[in-house]
Scaffold this motif. Structure first.
Motif, PDB file in Angstrom:
ATOM      1  N   ASP A  42      -5.570   2.532  10.988  1.00 50.31           N
ATOM      2  CA  ASP A  42      -4.884   3.655  10.340  1.00 50.31           C
ATOM      3  C   ASP A  42      -5.435   3.908   8.934  1.00 50.31           C
ATOM      4  O   ASP A  42      -4.706   4.345   8.041  1.00 50.31           O
ATOM      5  CB  ASP A  42      -3.369   3.417  10.258  1.00 50.31           C
ATOM      6  N   GLY A  43      -6.713   3.632   8.703  1.00 47.27           N
ATOM      7  CA  GLY A  43      -7.294   3.830   7.380  1.00 47.27           C
ATOM      8  C   GLY A  43      -8.472   4.788   7.409  1.00 47.27           C
ATOM      9  O   GLY A  43      -9.007   5.121   8.465  1.00 47.27           O
ATOM     10  N   LYS A  52      -5.595   2.361   2.271  1.00 48.94           N
ATOM     11  CA  LYS A  52      -4.269   2.032   2.811  1.00 48.94           C
ATOM     12  C   LYS A  52      -3.463   3.318   3.002  1.00 48.94           C
ATOM     13  O   LYS A  52      -3.574   4.259   2.208  1.00 48.94           O
ATOM     14  CB  LYS A  52      -3.546   1.088   1.848  1.00 48.94           C
ATOM     15  N   ASP A  53      -2.669   3.335   4.024  1.00 41.34           N
ATOM     16  CA  ASP A  53      -1.755   4.456   4.224  1.00 41.34           C
ATOM     17  C   ASP A  53      -0.880   4.589   2.976  1.00 41.34           C
ATOM     18  O   ASP A  53      -0.227   3.617   2.571  1.00 41.34           O
ATOM     19  CB  ASP A  53      -0.889   4.185   5.451  1.00 41.34           C
ATOM     20  N   LYS A  55       1.937   5.603   2.436  1.00 43.37           N
ATOM     21  CA  LYS A  55       3.355   5.234   2.614  1.00 43.37           C
ATOM     22  C   LYS A  55       3.583   3.755   2.344  1.00 43.37           C
ATOM     23  O   LYS A  55       4.696   3.335   2.034  1.00 43.37           O
ATOM     24  CB  LYS A  55       3.803   5.576   4.040  1.00 43.37           C
TER      25      LYS A  55
END
Length: 223
Positions: A42-43, A52-53, A55
């Protein structure tokens, strides 16, 4: 028409220069921050690191303590460098800055080295340092000065530079660098301590030394 043509040529020249300058520098971030992570899940991969995300970003991604603590100079050089770059503060990713603390024993030095990706500005917090840098070929001109507490000195990007404690007491300096990961090439370590070693006859000719002396130096710097 002639005047208009001249303006068009001038405008095109300015655009060409602007584009060349833009391409020669790091691109501006397109987000508020890109906190570095080591895994691609997810990066997004940006400038050597994954982001990093947002969130999951926390305030600690932009924080590091400990520069108030003295490091222990090593026996070989009499100095120690405490790094604070993107590997210590993930939030530095894409920001183009970092900082180091350097502790010098009496007669210690931060030996001749270069930063391939950064200029450096050095602030002397305690003590007296002899500092300097050498310009590139063919001039090889030395710029050198003795610094005291509160003094500041700049080392241009890529040039060989050094600091040596010439005072009677231990010294401390802090340096800001124009890269999140400036890198350091220590000249003696690189030349005589490479793995595998550079052929001694090559170094003997380069440094105008006999081969045996070169081999002795390589033995000293072997890791």
């Amino acid at each position: 028409m002639k005047s208009l043509s001249c303006h068009v040529v001038a405008l095109l020249s300015i655009l060409a220069i602007t584009l060349s300058l833009t391409n020669a520098s790091d691109p501006s971030p397109l987000q508020d921050f890109c906190v570095a992570i080591d895994t691609p899940a997810d990066g997004v991969f940006v400038n050597g690191k994954f982001c990093k995300d947002p969130k999951f970003v926390t305030v600690d991604d932009f924080f590091k303590s400990g520069l108030n603590k003295a490091g222990t100079p090593n026996e070989k050089t009499g100095s120690v460098v405490t790094l604070v770059n993107v590997n210590q503060i993930p939030g530095l990713n894409t920001l183009g800055i970092s900082i180091v603390r350097i502790d010098y024993a009496v007669n210690g030095q931060n030996p001749p080295h270069t930063h391939p990706r950064a200029s450096e500005i050095l602030y002397v917090a305690h003590g007296t340092l002899l500092v300097g840098f050498v310009t590139s070929n063919p001039e090889n001109r030395l710029f050198s000065k003795v610094l005291n507490e509160g003094d500041v000195f700049v080392f241009p990007e890529g040039l060989v530079h050094f600091q040596a404690n010439v005072g009677k007491y231990p010294a401390v300096a802090f340096a800001g660098l124009s890269s999140q990961n400036p890198g350091a090439i220590v000249i003696a370590d690189t030349v005589f301590g490479s793995n595998p070693p550079i052929q001694p006859n090559v170094l003997a000719k380069a440094f105008q030394l006999d081969t045996r002396t070169v081999m002795d130096l390589q033995a000293k710097f072997k890791k």
